[in-house]
Every structure is written in C-alpha cells, then in structure tokens.
Design a protein around this motif. Structure first.
Motif, PDB file in Angstrom:
ATOM      1  N   PRO A 163      -3.180  -1.916 -13.688  1.00 38.88           N
ATOM      2  CA  PRO A 163      -3.866  -2.457 -12.504  1.00 38.88           C
ATOM      3  C   PRO A 163      -2.869  -3.222 -11.621  1.00 38.88           C
ATOM      4  CG  PRO A 163      -5.111  -2.956 -14.493  1.00 38.88           C
ATOM      5  CD  PRO A 163      -3.796  -2.390 -14.935  1.00 38.88           C
ATOM      6  N   ILE A 164      -3.090  -3.186 -10.318  1.00 38.77           N
ATOM      7  CA  ILE A 164      -2.188  -3.911  -9.426  1.00 38.77           C
ATOM      8  C   ILE A 164      -2.313  -5.408  -9.677  1.00 38.77           C
ATOM      9  CG2 ILE A 164      -2.312  -2.116  -7.668  1.00 38.77           C
ATOM     10  CD1 ILE A 164      -3.927  -4.060  -5.960  1.00 38.77           C
ATOM     11  N   GLU A 165      -1.245  -6.118  -9.398  1.00 38.86           N
ATOM     12  CA  GLU A 165      -1.222  -7.568  -9.530  1.00 38.86           C
ATOM     13  C   GLU A 165      -0.997  -8.168  -8.147  1.00 38.86           C
ATOM     14  OE1 GLU A 165      -1.670  -9.531 -12.222  1.00 38.86           O
ATOM     15  OE2 GLU A 165      -2.065  -7.756 -13.443  1.00 38.86           O
ATOM     16  N   ILE A 166      -1.766  -9.179  -7.817  1.00 37.10           N
ATOM     17  CA  ILE A 166      -1.572  -9.902  -6.570  1.00 37.10           C
ATOM     18  C   ILE A 166      -1.395 -11.371  -6.918  1.00 37.10           C
ATOM     19  CG2 ILE A 166      -2.536 -10.539  -4.330  1.00 37.10           C
ATOM     20  CD1 ILE A 166      -4.051  -7.920  -4.333  1.00 37.10           C
ATOM     21  N   ARG A 167      -0.267 -11.913  -6.468  1.00 34.00           N
ATOM     22  CA  ARG A 167       0.041 -13.319  -6.712  1.00 34.00           C
ATOM     23  C   ARG A 167       0.288 -14.002  -5.372  1.00 34.00           C
ATOM     24  NH1 ARG A 167       2.545 -10.426 -10.626  1.00 34.00           N
ATOM     25  NH2 ARG A 167       4.420 -10.108  -9.408  1.00 34.00           N
ATOM     26  N   TYR A 168       0.227 -15.300  -5.396  1.00 36.98           N
ATOM     27  CA  TYR A 168       0.536 -16.060  -4.189  1.00 36.98           C
ATOM     28  C   TYR A 168       1.376 -17.271  -4.572  1.00 36.98           C
ATOM     29  CZ  TYR A 168      -2.537 -19.904  -5.366  1.00 36.98           C
ATOM     30  OH  TYR A 168      -3.091 -20.988  -5.983  1.00 36.98           O
ATOM     31  N   LYS A 169       2.102 -17.754  -3.595  1.00 33.81           N
ATOM     32  CA  LYS A 169       2.796 -19.023  -3.764  1.00 33.81           C
ATOM     33  C   LYS A 169       2.840 -19.716  -2.416  1.00 33.81           C
ATOM     34  CE  LYS A 169       7.391 -16.921  -3.511  1.00 33.81           C
ATOM     35  NZ  LYS A 169       8.669 -16.761  -4.194  1.00 33.81           N
ATOM     36  N   LYS A 170       2.840 -21.013  -2.479  1.00 36.15           N
ATOM     37  CA  LYS A 170       2.872 -21.815  -1.261  1.00 36.15           C
ATOM     38  C   LYS A 170       4.319 -22.008  -0.845  1.00 36.15           C
ATOM     39  CE  LYS A 170       0.789 -25.946   0.686  1.00 36.15           C
ATOM     40  NZ  LYS A 170       0.393 -25.338   1.908  1.00 36.15           N
ATOM     41  N   GLU A 171       4.606 -21.697   0.403  1.00 40.56           N
ATOM     42  CA  GLU A 171       5.935 -21.887   0.972  1.00 40.56           C
ATOM     43  C   GLU A 171       5.801 -22.728   2.227  1.00 40.56           C
ATOM     44  OE1 GLU A 171       7.946 -18.213   1.616  1.00 40.56           O
ATOM     45  OE2 GLU A 171       8.432 -17.993  -0.507  1.00 40.56           O
ATOM     46  N   GLN A 172       6.232 -23.957   2.147  1.00 44.50           N
ATOM     47  CA  GLN A 172       6.121 -24.914   3.239  1.00 44.50           C
ATOM     48  C   GLN A 172       4.672 -25.012   3.702  1.00 44.50           C
ATOM     49  OE1 GLN A 172       9.108 -23.206   5.679  1.00 44.50           O
ATOM     50  NE2 GLN A 172      10.758 -23.946   4.378  1.00 44.50           N
ATOM     51  N   ASP A 173       4.386 -24.546   4.906  1.00 44.86           N
ATOM     52  CA  ASP A 173       3.031 -24.657   5.460  1.00 44.86           C
ATOM     53  C   ASP A 173       2.250 -23.357   5.403  1.00 44.86           C
ATOM     54  OD1 ASP A 173       3.464 -27.310   6.033  1.00 44.86           O
ATOM     55  OD2 ASP A 173       4.140 -26.929   8.089  1.00 44.86           O
ATOM     56  N   SER A 174       2.702 -22.398   4.575  1.00 49.76           N
ATOM     57  CA  SER A 174       2.000 -21.118   4.523  1.00 49.76           C
ATOM     58  C   SER A 174       1.887 -20.628   3.081  1.00 49.76           C
ATOM     59  CB  SER A 174       2.741 -20.080   5.372  1.00 49.76           C
ATOM     60  OG  SER A 174       4.024 -19.845   4.827  1.00 49.76           O
ATOM     61  N   LEU A 175       1.115 -19.581   2.905  1.00 50.70           N
ATOM     62  CA  LEU A 175       0.976 -18.927   1.608  1.00 50.70           C
ATOM     63  C   LEU A 175       1.654 -17.569   1.675  1.00 50.70           C
ATOM     64  CD1 LEU A 175      -2.788 -19.658   0.856  1.00 50.70           C
ATOM     65  CD2 LEU A 175      -0.818 -20.725  -0.220  1.00 50.70           C
ATOM     66  N   LYS A 176       2.370 -17.209   0.622  1.00 47.44           N
ATOM     67  CA  LYS A 176       3.016 -15.908   0.539  1.00 47.44           C
ATOM     68  C   LYS A 176       2.326 -15.123  -0.563  1.00 47.44           C
ATOM     69  CE  LYS A 176       7.451 -13.697  -0.260  1.00 47.44           C
ATOM     70  NZ  LYS A 176       8.884 -13.936  -0.534  1.00 47.44           N
ATOM     71  N   PHE A 177       1.787 -13.943  -0.205  1.00 45.86           N
ATOM     72  CA  PHE A 177       1.121 -13.082  -1.171  1.00 45.86           C
ATOM     73  C   PHE A 177       2.062 -11.954  -1.557  1.00 45.86           C
ATOM     74  CE2 PHE A 177      -2.320 -15.303   0.796  1.00 45.86           C
ATOM     75  CZ  PHE A 177      -3.246 -15.456  -0.208  1.00 45.86           C
ATOM     76  N   GLU A 178       2.137 -11.665  -2.854  1.00 45.50           N
ATOM     77  CA  GLU A 178       2.970 -10.583  -3.360  1.00 45.50           C
ATOM     78  C   GLU A 178       2.083  -9.591  -4.106  1.00 45.50           C
ATOM     79  OE1 GLU A 178       5.801 -12.609  -5.807  1.00 45.50           O
ATOM     80  OE2 GLU A 178       6.977 -13.292  -4.081  1.00 45.50           O
ATOM     81  N   ILE A 179       2.276  -8.300  -3.813  1.00 45.67           N
ATOM     82  CA  ILE A 179       1.514  -7.244  -4.462  1.00 45.67           C
ATOM     83  C   ILE A 179       2.478  -6.437  -5.320  1.00 45.67           C
ATOM     84  CG2 ILE A 179       0.101  -5.183  -4.103  1.00 45.67           C
ATOM     85  CD1 ILE A 179      -0.628  -6.389  -1.345  1.00 45.67           C
ATOM     86  N   GLU A 180       2.146  -6.308  -6.593  1.00 47.21           N
ATOM     87  CA  GLU A 180       2.973  -5.535  -7.514  1.00 47.21           C
ATOM     88  C   GLU A 180       2.187  -4.326  -7.985  1.00 47.21           C
ATOM     89  OE1 GLU A 180       4.578  -6.162 -11.990  1.00 47.21           O
ATOM     90  OE2 GLU A 180       5.037  -7.768 -10.569  1.00 47.21           O
ATOM     91  N   VAL A 181       2.822  -3.144  -7.855  1.00 49.81           N
ATOM     92  CA  VAL A 181       2.190  -1.896  -8.239  1.00 49.81           C
ATOM     93  C   VAL A 181       3.098  -1.184  -9.231  1.00 49.81           C
ATOM     94  CG1 VAL A 181       1.330   0.327  -7.417  1.00 49.81           C
ATOM     95  CG2 VAL A 181       1.100  -1.695  -5.974  1.00 49.81           C
ATOM     96  N   SER A 182       2.552  -0.826 -10.377  1.00 50.12           N
ATOM     97  CA  SER A 182       3.275  -0.048 -11.374  1.00 50.12           C
ATOM     98  C   SER A 182       2.677   1.352 -11.381  1.00 50.12           C
ATOM     99  CB  SER A 182       3.138  -0.703 -12.746  1.00 50.12           C
ATOM    100  OG  SER A 182       3.772   0.061 -13.737  1.00 50.12           O
ATOM    101  N   ALA A 183       3.519   2.355 -11.120  1.00 56.03           N
ATOM    102  CA  ALA A 183       3.012   3.716 -10.948  1.00 56.03           C
ATOM    103  C   ALA A 183       3.625   4.688 -11.947  1.00 56.03           C
ATOM    104  CB  ALA A 183       3.319   4.192  -9.539  1.00 56.03           C
ATOM    105  N   LEU A 184       2.812   5.644 -12.375  1.00 62.18           N
ATOM    106  CA  LEU A 184       3.311   6.753 -13.179  1.00 62.18           C
ATOM    107  C   LEU A 184       3.962   7.790 -12.278  1.00 62.18           C
ATOM    108  CD1 LEU A 184       0.309   7.223 -15.624  1.00 62.18           C
ATOM    109  CD2 LEU A 184       2.559   6.259 -16.163  1.00 62.18           C
ATOM    110  N   ARG A 185       3.328   8.037 -11.128  1.00 67.54           N
ATOM    111  CA  ARG A 185       3.854   9.019 -10.182  1.00 67.54           C
ATOM    112  C   ARG A 185       3.181   8.832  -8.833  1.00 67.54           C
ATOM    113  NH1 ARG A 185       0.463  13.351  -9.019  1.00 67.54           N
ATOM    114  NH2 ARG A 185      -1.469  13.316 -10.186  1.00 67.54           N
ATOM    115  N   LEU A 186       3.794   9.410  -7.820  1.00 65.87           N
ATOM    116  CA  LEU A 186       3.167   9.491  -6.512  1.00 65.87           C
ATOM    117  C   LEU A 186       2.280  10.724  -6.489  1.00 65.87           C
ATOM    118  CD1 LEU A 186       6.218   8.740  -4.203  1.00 65.87           C
ATOM    119  CD2 LEU A 186       4.411   7.165  -4.905  1.00 65.87           C
TER     120      LEU A 186
END
Length: 81
Positions: free
Chosen positions: A46-69
């Motif tokens: 399943p995809i993972e979505i994380r966030y972290k606070k950077e100064q005055d904003s939030l940064k979202f990161e999406i991680e995708v693990s794939a077998l194939r396109l």
C-alpha cells in the motif's frame, strides 16, 4: 447564556482543529490517491503518505512500491512510445 456561547465556541474550535489534522489528511489522501496510482502501477505494498512540518508549511511525501508499471498503450488518442 454565557455558557452556551462558550460551548459553541469550544465546539467550533474542536471542529476546526479536527479538519486541520495532518494525520487525518494523510489518510484521506491515501484513499483518494491509491486507486489512481493503481491504474498505472501494480503496487507491491500500500502507498505510504507522510508529512513533516518545515518552517511555516507542511511537506507531504508519497512513497509507492511497485512490482511493475502497467501498459498504458493509448492516451487521449495518441500512442505513447
């Protein structure tokens, strides 16, 4: 009367905080984005979505693990090579 105003204000603050919850937003994003990504990629996990606070904003990161396109073929009437 004063108690009712304070109660309404507290409820309003709690609702606003709930709607601005980054963890909850990550869960919603995961549910919205996963089916779209699955159209193009065979997911390994399943995809993972994380966030972290950077100064005055939030940064979202999406991680995708794939077998194939997945083969795309045609998009909007144009062959993709």
């Amino acid at each position: 009367m004063n108690y009712q105003i304070m109660q309404n204000r507290l409820n309003s603050i709690l609702e606003r905080d709930k709607s601005m919850d980054p963890i909850h937003t990550c869960q919603i994003l995961k549910g919205e984005i996963s089916p779209i990504i699955a159209n193009y990629i065979e997911l390994n996990h399943p995809i993972e979505i994380r966030y972290k606070k950077e100064q005055d904003s939030l940064k979202f990161e999406i991680e995708v693990s794939a077998l194939r396109l997945k083969p795309i073929g045609y998009l909007s009437g144009h062959r993709l090579d």
